[in-house]
Motif scaffolding. Sequence first.
Motif, PDB file in Angstrom:
ATOM      1  N   LYS A 136      15.087  -4.854  -2.770  1.00 47.09           N
ATOM      2  CA  LYS A 136      14.161  -4.214  -2.712  1.00 47.09           C
ATOM      3  C   LYS A 136      13.721  -3.116  -2.618  1.00 47.09           C
ATOM      4  CE  LYS A 136      17.572  -3.332   1.765  1.00 47.09           C
ATOM      5  NZ  LYS A 136      18.291  -4.407   2.405  1.00 47.09           N
ATOM      6  N   LYS A 137      13.782  -1.958  -3.238  1.00 45.15           N
ATOM      7  CA  LYS A 137      14.279  -0.499  -3.144  1.00 45.15           C
ATOM      8  C   LYS A 137      12.566  -0.769  -3.729  1.00 45.15           C
ATOM      9  CE  LYS A 137      17.468  -1.729  -4.437  1.00 45.15           C
ATOM     10  NZ  LYS A 137      19.436  -2.234  -4.822  1.00 45.15           N
ATOM     11  N   VAL A 138      12.287  -1.549  -4.793  1.00 46.48           N
ATOM     12  CA  VAL A 138      11.474  -1.688  -5.608  1.00 46.48           C
ATOM     13  C   VAL A 138      10.484  -2.604  -5.344  1.00 46.48           C
ATOM     14  CG1 VAL A 138      12.206  -0.223  -7.668  1.00 46.48           C
ATOM     15  CG2 VAL A 138      11.942  -2.623  -7.181  1.00 46.48           C
ATOM     16  N   ALA A 139      10.614  -3.135  -3.993  1.00 47.66           N
ATOM     17  CA  ALA A 139       9.309  -4.592  -3.997  1.00 47.66           C
ATOM     18  C   ALA A 139       8.181  -3.653  -3.183  1.00 47.66           C
ATOM     19  CB  ALA A 139      10.370  -4.894  -2.600  1.00 47.66           C
ATOM     20  N   GLN A 140       8.424  -3.270  -2.522  1.00 45.44           N
ATOM     21  CA  GLN A 140       6.623  -2.767  -2.056  1.00 45.44           C
ATOM     22  C   GLN A 140       5.910  -1.878  -3.418  1.00 45.44           C
ATOM     23  OE1 GLN A 140       4.664  -2.271   1.179  1.00 45.44           O
ATOM     24  NE2 GLN A 140       3.439  -2.596  -0.066  1.00 45.44           N
ATOM     25  N   GLU A 141       6.711  -1.136  -4.017  1.00 47.29           N
ATOM     26  CA  GLU A 141       5.606  -0.403  -5.390  1.00 47.29           C
ATOM     27  C   GLU A 141       5.704  -1.600  -6.646  1.00 47.29           C
ATOM     28  OE1 GLU A 141       7.914   1.150  -9.089  1.00 47.29           O
ATOM     29  OE2 GLU A 141       8.881   1.683  -7.388  1.00 47.29           O
ATOM     30  N   VAL A 142       6.625  -2.723  -6.569  1.00 45.63           N
ATOM     31  CA  VAL A 142       5.745  -4.353  -7.886  1.00 45.63           C
ATOM     32  C   VAL A 142       4.858  -4.194  -7.062  1.00 45.63           C
ATOM     33  CG1 VAL A 142       6.464  -5.992  -8.747  1.00 45.63           C
ATOM     34  CG2 VAL A 142       7.894  -3.844  -9.070  1.00 45.63           C
ATOM     35  N   ALA A 143       4.896  -4.648  -5.553  1.00 44.45           N
ATOM     36  CA  ALA A 143       3.675  -6.003  -5.124  1.00 44.45           C
ATOM     37  C   ALA A 143       1.939  -4.783  -5.195  1.00 44.45           C
ATOM     38  CB  ALA A 143       4.106  -5.911  -3.565  1.00 44.45           C
ATOM     39  N   ASP A 144       2.472  -3.738  -4.995  1.00 46.76           N
ATOM     40  CA  ASP A 144       0.924  -2.836  -5.195  1.00 46.76           C
ATOM     41  C   ASP A 144       0.677  -3.057  -6.646  1.00 46.76           C
ATOM     42  OD1 ASP A 144       1.277  -1.654  -2.899  1.00 46.76           O
ATOM     43  OD2 ASP A 144       2.360   0.203  -2.846  1.00 46.76           O
ATOM     44  N   LYS A 200      -3.311 -12.700  -5.588  1.00 45.42           N
ATOM     45  CA  LYS A 200      -3.845 -12.502  -4.587  1.00 45.42           C
ATOM     46  C   LYS A 200      -3.003 -13.538  -3.381  1.00 45.42           C
ATOM     47  CE  LYS A 200      -8.010 -11.165  -5.416  1.00 45.42           C
ATOM     48  NZ  LYS A 200      -8.289  -9.749  -5.200  1.00 45.42           N
ATOM     49  N   ALA A 201      -1.746 -13.928  -3.492  1.00 45.80           N
ATOM     50  CA  ALA A 201      -1.308 -14.943  -3.091  1.00 45.80           C
ATOM     51  C   ALA A 201       0.350 -14.476  -3.962  1.00 45.80           C
ATOM     52  CB  ALA A 201      -1.320 -16.236  -2.852  1.00 45.80           C
ATOM     53  N   ILE A 202       0.814 -14.043  -2.618  1.00 46.34           N
ATOM     54  CA  ILE A 202       2.656 -13.491  -2.752  1.00 46.34           C
ATOM     55  C   ILE A 202       3.532 -14.275  -1.759  1.00 46.34           C
ATOM     56  CG2 ILE A 202       4.615 -11.537  -3.382  1.00 46.34           C
ATOM     57  CD1 ILE A 202       2.068  -9.723  -3.987  1.00 46.34           C
ATOM     58  N   TRP A 203       4.327 -14.767  -2.845  1.00 43.62           N
ATOM     59  CA  TRP A 203       6.025 -15.395  -2.244  1.00 43.62           C
ATOM     60  C   TRP A 203       6.911 -14.410  -1.667  1.00 43.62           C
ATOM     61  CZ3 TRP A 203       7.720 -21.243  -4.479  1.00 43.62           C
ATOM     62  CH2 TRP A 203       8.618 -21.286  -3.156  1.00 43.62           C
ATOM     63  N   ASN A 204       6.765 -14.019  -1.401  1.00 42.02           N
ATOM     64  CA  ASN A 204       7.849 -12.911  -1.021  1.00 42.02           C
ATOM     65  C   ASN A 204       9.177 -13.173  -0.258  1.00 42.02           C
ATOM     66  OD1 ASN A 204       8.795 -10.077  -0.858  1.00 42.02           O
ATOM     67  ND2 ASN A 204       8.059  -9.550   0.975  1.00 42.02           N
ATOM     68  N   PHE A 205      10.037 -13.318  -1.765  1.00 40.92           N
ATOM     69  CA  PHE A 205      11.862 -13.622  -1.638  1.00 40.92           C
ATOM     70  C   PHE A 205      12.489 -12.469  -1.125  1.00 40.92           C
ATOM     71  CE2 PHE A 205      12.967 -17.892  -2.284  1.00 40.92           C
ATOM     72  CZ  PHE A 205      11.631 -18.292  -2.835  1.00 40.92           C
ATOM     73  N   THR A 206      11.643 -11.339  -1.184  1.00 36.93           N
ATOM     74  CA  THR A 206      12.846  -9.583  -0.778  1.00 36.93           C
ATOM     75  C   THR A 206      12.380  -9.472   0.712  1.00 36.93           C
ATOM     76  OG1 THR A 206      10.290  -8.226  -0.807  1.00 36.93           O
ATOM     77  CG2 THR A 206      11.831  -8.848  -2.943  1.00 36.93           C
ATOM     78  N   LEU A 249       5.784  -6.520   3.065  1.00 36.10           N
ATOM     79  CA  LEU A 249       5.405  -5.913   2.284  1.00 36.10           C
ATOM     80  C   LEU A 249       3.804  -5.235   3.039  1.00 36.10           C
ATOM     81  CD1 LEU A 249       5.420  -8.511  -0.232  1.00 36.10           C
ATOM     82  CD2 LEU A 249       6.600  -5.957  -0.272  1.00 36.10           C
ATOM     83  N   ASP A 250       3.158  -3.990   2.557  1.00 34.20           N
ATOM     84  CA  ASP A 250       1.656  -3.664   3.081  1.00 34.20           C
ATOM     85  C   ASP A 250       1.202  -3.379   2.156  1.00 34.20           C
ATOM     86  OD1 ASP A 250      -0.101  -2.164   4.989  1.00 34.20           O
ATOM     87  OD2 ASP A 250       0.655  -0.528   4.436  1.00 34.20           O
ATOM     88  N   LEU A 251       0.203  -4.499   2.176  1.00 38.27           N
ATOM     89  CA  LEU A 251      -0.991  -4.699   1.087  1.00 38.27           C
ATOM     90  C   LEU A 251      -2.709  -4.890   1.629  1.00 38.27           C
ATOM     91  CD1 LEU A 251       1.591  -7.602  -0.633  1.00 38.27           C
ATOM     92  CD2 LEU A 251       0.550  -4.630  -1.770  1.00 38.27           C
ATOM     93  N   PRO A 252      -3.424  -4.829   1.313  1.00 38.94           N
ATOM     94  CA  PRO A 252      -4.444  -5.013   2.216  1.00 38.94           C
ATOM     95  C   PRO A 252      -4.452  -6.894   2.554  1.00 38.94           C
ATOM     96  CG  PRO A 252      -4.924  -4.528  -0.676  1.00 38.94           C
ATOM     97  CD  PRO A 252      -3.616  -4.572   0.078  1.00 38.94           C
ATOM     98  N   GLU A 253      -5.798  -6.781   3.431  1.00 41.51           N
ATOM     99  CA  GLU A 253      -5.400  -7.878   4.086  1.00 41.51           C
ATOM    100  C   GLU A 253      -6.169  -9.199   3.078  1.00 41.51           C
ATOM    101  OE1 GLU A 253      -8.559  -8.371   7.318  1.00 41.51           O
ATOM    102  OE2 GLU A 253      -7.441  -6.470   8.187  1.00 41.51           O
ATOM    103  N   ASP A 254      -6.810  -9.152   2.314  1.00 46.03           N
ATOM    104  CA  ASP A 254      -6.965 -10.879   1.603  1.00 46.03           C
ATOM    105  C   ASP A 254      -6.429 -11.064   0.278  1.00 46.03           C
ATOM    106  OD1 ASP A 254      -7.573  -7.924  -0.406  1.00 46.03           O
ATOM    107  OD2 ASP A 254      -8.435  -9.404  -1.608  1.00 46.03           O
ATOM    108  N   VAL A 255      -4.846  -9.994   0.669  1.00 38.68           N
ATOM    109  CA  VAL A 255      -3.761 -10.879  -0.497  1.00 38.68           C
ATOM    110  C   VAL A 255      -2.480 -11.245   1.162  1.00 38.68           C
ATOM    111  CG1 VAL A 255      -2.020 -10.313  -1.597  1.00 38.68           C
ATOM    112  CG2 VAL A 255      -4.015  -8.796  -1.956  1.00 38.68           C
TER     113      VAL A 255
END
Lengths: 214, 214
Positions: free
Chosen positions: B154-162, B170-176, B180-186
């Motif tokens: 989880k420490k690197v989740a946002q960074e990796v997601a960016d 365009k789509a993330i199945w997030n197991f953390t 996540l704070d990401l653009p709306e279209d994702v």
Amino acid sequence: MSSKISMPTLKRLPRYYSIVCQFFDAGEKYITSPIIAKRLVMDDSQVRKDISAIKYPGKSKMGFEVADLKKHLENYLGLNKQKEAFVVGVGNIGVALSKYENFENYGLKILALFDNDPHKVDTVIAGKQVFHMSKLKDLIERLNVYVAILTVPKKVAQEVADYLVDSGIKAIWNFTSVNLDLPEDVKVWHEDLAASFVTFSSSIADIPQRELKK
Amino acid sequence: MSSKISMPTLKRLPRYYSIVCQFFDAGEKYITSPIIAKRLVMDDSQVRKDISAIKYPGKSKMGFEVADLKKHLENYLGLNKQKEAFVVGVGNIGVALSKYENFENYGLKILALFDNDPHKVDTVIAGKQVFHMSKLKDLIERLNVYVAILTVPKKVAQEVADYLVDSGIKAIWNFTSVNLDLPEDVKVWHEDLAASFVTFSSSIADIPQRELKK
DNA sequence: TAGATTGTTAATCGATTAACAATC
DNA sequence: TAGATTGTTAATCGATTAACAATC
């Protein structure tokens, strides 16, 4: 706990907790409902309603005290109460869950694993022993365990679940896709990852996909 | 697909599918809404409403044709369309998901894994190669993959997601457990197992639990 | 004080359940 | 036909959102 909290509210509480922890780690003293709401893309009065549902008082003009709300949520969600569980079915998912240390921060302590495969019996996974299924009843009674994590193949899911209930298990975290038919007093929580993926992927119809060549 | 179906309905469809498959395997020709409802402990008009929402017609007095409804659900839920995905983060969960063959029956095909750890790079898991994270952008473009399964700490989740988004995911199945704070279209689908367990265990307050000795 | 936020009531929205005519 | 089931409309229920007085 959770006497008359609605399920939608209960599902949101861990998300609030996650944000509150981030603020705690960042050294923030207060957090407000509009801030939480913005992060989760939801309504701020929803946040206030949920927090007031668990009887946590905020402060006018300030918001909610981070450290205190964090503790309150931990308490309410039982993160500081250990729930001991057995993993039943030593496949990929069963092993992964057994190795996942983070569960202990959320009050889940896996004590042992069970399987019928003699090659798996007596091995040790993440410090936990694998027992033969026939030992289950005895260990349930000796260790007073009420929760099972069911990760067996779907062909045997109902049969194994019947055996679990017969052995004294009262709550099943069900990772199979089978709709278990069990006595009313046994609580089942359905966690079907493949089904969840299907729902996810159906909800993103705009993303290009390839035909499956049969 | 899934143009204006509500989320509650969409989440129920895979459960119907599972029961319809059981009936199919048992050689049944017809299934009725009261039967499905009873199995899932729900209202039968709900079942009829959901099935009519996906435009599947039943037959008066008979119910729904099993083989045909099965096909219709597979079609609607896209089980026959392959969605290719990358697993990002080769930990316990990432590995377990990569090994889980059943996903292919649900239209999910994992093509490769990514990690930063040089010890993991170039190993092979369930026939899929582990690449260094730096190869991600190139492979996304060459293989036209839009879906990532995020299983990093989880420490690197946002960074990796960016980084994923930056690379074209365009789509993330997030197991953390990170929001996540990401653009709306994702599109992000939050699948936090620890949080899910907490909700489960809070909903079974009647079961004895031990105090966590601190 | 002025302004921001809580806590809660009221209004809206949507999902579930009930009812029943139409069908075979 | 008689009886069981669908498909859908109407009624109910509950969750979300809006509004705002009370608070500091």
